[in-house]
Enzyme design. Sequence first.
Site, PDB file in Angstrom:
ATOM      1  N   ARG A 252       0.899  -1.391   0.143  1.00 15.21           N
ATOM      2  CA  ARG A 252      -0.025   0.027   0.146  1.00 15.21           C
ATOM      3  C   ARG A 252       0.965   1.251  -0.232  1.00 15.21           C
ATOM      4  O   ARG A 252       1.435   1.620   1.085  1.00 15.21           O
ATOM      5  CB  ARG A 252      -0.911   0.112   1.357  1.00 15.21           C
ATOM      6  CG  ARG A 252      -1.942   1.250   1.425  1.00 15.21           C
ATOM      7  CD  ARG A 252      -2.622   1.007   2.745  1.00 15.21           C
ATOM      8  NE  ARG A 252      -1.793   1.866   3.732  1.00 15.21           N
ATOM      9  CZ  ARG A 252      -1.526   1.423   4.861  1.00 15.21           C
ATOM     10  NH1 ARG A 252      -2.073   0.352   5.482  1.00 15.21           N
ATOM     11  NH2 ARG A 252      -0.800   2.073   5.700  1.00 15.21           N
ATOM     12  N   HIS A 256      -3.313   4.384   5.438  1.00 14.63           N
ATOM     13  CA  HIS A 256      -4.491   3.379   5.540  1.00 14.63           C
ATOM     14  C   HIS A 256      -5.715   4.033   5.132  1.00 14.63           C
ATOM     15  O   HIS A 256      -6.642   3.430   4.392  1.00 14.63           O
ATOM     16  CB  HIS A 256      -4.258   3.114   6.952  1.00 14.63           C
ATOM     17  CG  HIS A 256      -5.697   1.916   7.463  1.00 14.63           C
ATOM     18  ND1 HIS A 256      -5.684   1.018   6.955  1.00 14.63           N
ATOM     19  CD2 HIS A 256      -6.758   2.438   8.120  1.00 14.63           C
ATOM     20  CE1 HIS A 256      -6.778   0.175   7.267  1.00 14.63           C
ATOM     21  NE2 HIS A 256      -7.470   1.292   8.247  1.00 14.63           N
ATOM     22  N   TYR A 265       4.356   5.781  11.584  1.00 12.40           N
ATOM     23  CA  TYR A 265       4.507   4.152  11.740  1.00 12.40           C
ATOM     24  C   TYR A 265       5.525   3.343  10.767  1.00 12.40           C
ATOM     25  O   TYR A 265       5.930   2.472  10.988  1.00 12.40           O
ATOM     26  CB  TYR A 265       3.467   3.358  12.125  1.00 12.40           C
ATOM     27  CG  TYR A 265       2.185   3.441  10.767  1.00 12.40           C
ATOM     28  CD1 TYR A 265       2.326   2.671   9.524  1.00 12.40           C
ATOM     29  CD2 TYR A 265       1.182   4.359  10.970  1.00 12.40           C
ATOM     30  CE1 TYR A 265       1.453   2.572   8.724  1.00 12.40           C
ATOM     31  CE2 TYR A 265       0.328   4.472   9.846  1.00 12.40           C
ATOM     32  CZ  TYR A 265       0.524   3.547   8.768  1.00 12.40           C
ATOM     33  OH  TYR A 265      -0.615   3.750   7.649  1.00 12.40           O
TER      34      TYR A 265
END
Length: 353
Positions: A252, A256, A265
């Site tokens: 990805r 998100h 993160y």
Amino acid sequence: MELDYPIKKIIDDKGFFIDSTYEKQINEKLVKEFYFNMMRIRTFDRKAINLQRQGRLGTYAPFEGQEASQVGSALALGSNDWIFPTYRDHGATLTYGADMVRAFLYWNGRVEGCVPPEGKKIFPPAVPIATQLPHAAGAAWAEKRKGTQNAAIAYFGDGATSEGDFHEGLNFASVFKVPVVFFNQNNGYAISLPIEKQMNSATIAQKSVAYDMPGIRIDGNDCFVVYFETKKAFDYARSGNGPTLIEAVTWRTGAHTTADDPSKYRSNEQGMNIVDPLSRLEMFMKNYGYWDEQWINEVNKKITNEIESAVDEMERFPAPNVDDIFDHVYAEMPAHLAEQKKTYLTHLRGTAK
């Protein structure tokens, strides 16, 4: 265990064949179908992000980087098959025939966005993690009991394998040998949690062993291997052999959701060595004589016009009926919900002044 599940691929990162098994089945028509659909859903994805940033769309879940996984698997479906998507699989549903206007409406929080075109068995996107897996197994079981050749596919991320519904869905499908393909897109993160912190297994494919079903691991950025391996899993299922677990290893590229900041993160350098699936397909087309500049320009123009038209139609849609939030939850509205409705409508009238 990872050595027992090597990542299968047909083309390498530079777009050259490394497995000739399906070479004769790859022709101009198929290649152009992959390119058109992958470019179409990428353009849709980028447009949706821009609309969200402009306040014209609600919170949105991007899928850029996962186009080969979604297009390759969706094109392997039969016209009467079931598709059970997550909130990140609108690329797959669009490829399978979902209406683009309704896809935009869904991301504006409209109930109309969950209505598939007539004759298309597209389940509403599952926001709760892994709940769609038992549903897919159940639909496949129904098709088996009716004696059809129809099958189902359930999409899910790596985080879903930590949920009970994952195990219940696979166990049920295995016991009754139902025609379903469990298609995992392993993009390395369950929201912000890296896969190594949310499971001790070296692969997701190996989880198939507990349910005595085939488990394969494929390069999720290689549209050809995704298509042919998913098609093979469907053939296996339609022959009465039961389910298959596919782990498509992908990436990805973005957040998100549009409410997420991935820099908190993961580092900006992470994933830089992963070749974009659309770029890999473009290199393949140039390597093997499928690249046609005039056709590419026509495709891009066609896609742009389709998307702009869909946005215009979405924004001309009648205003939603607030009553819908309350009126279709129970056959008979309970007193506490009726009170909530009354309070909320009073609030709206007050803010409208």
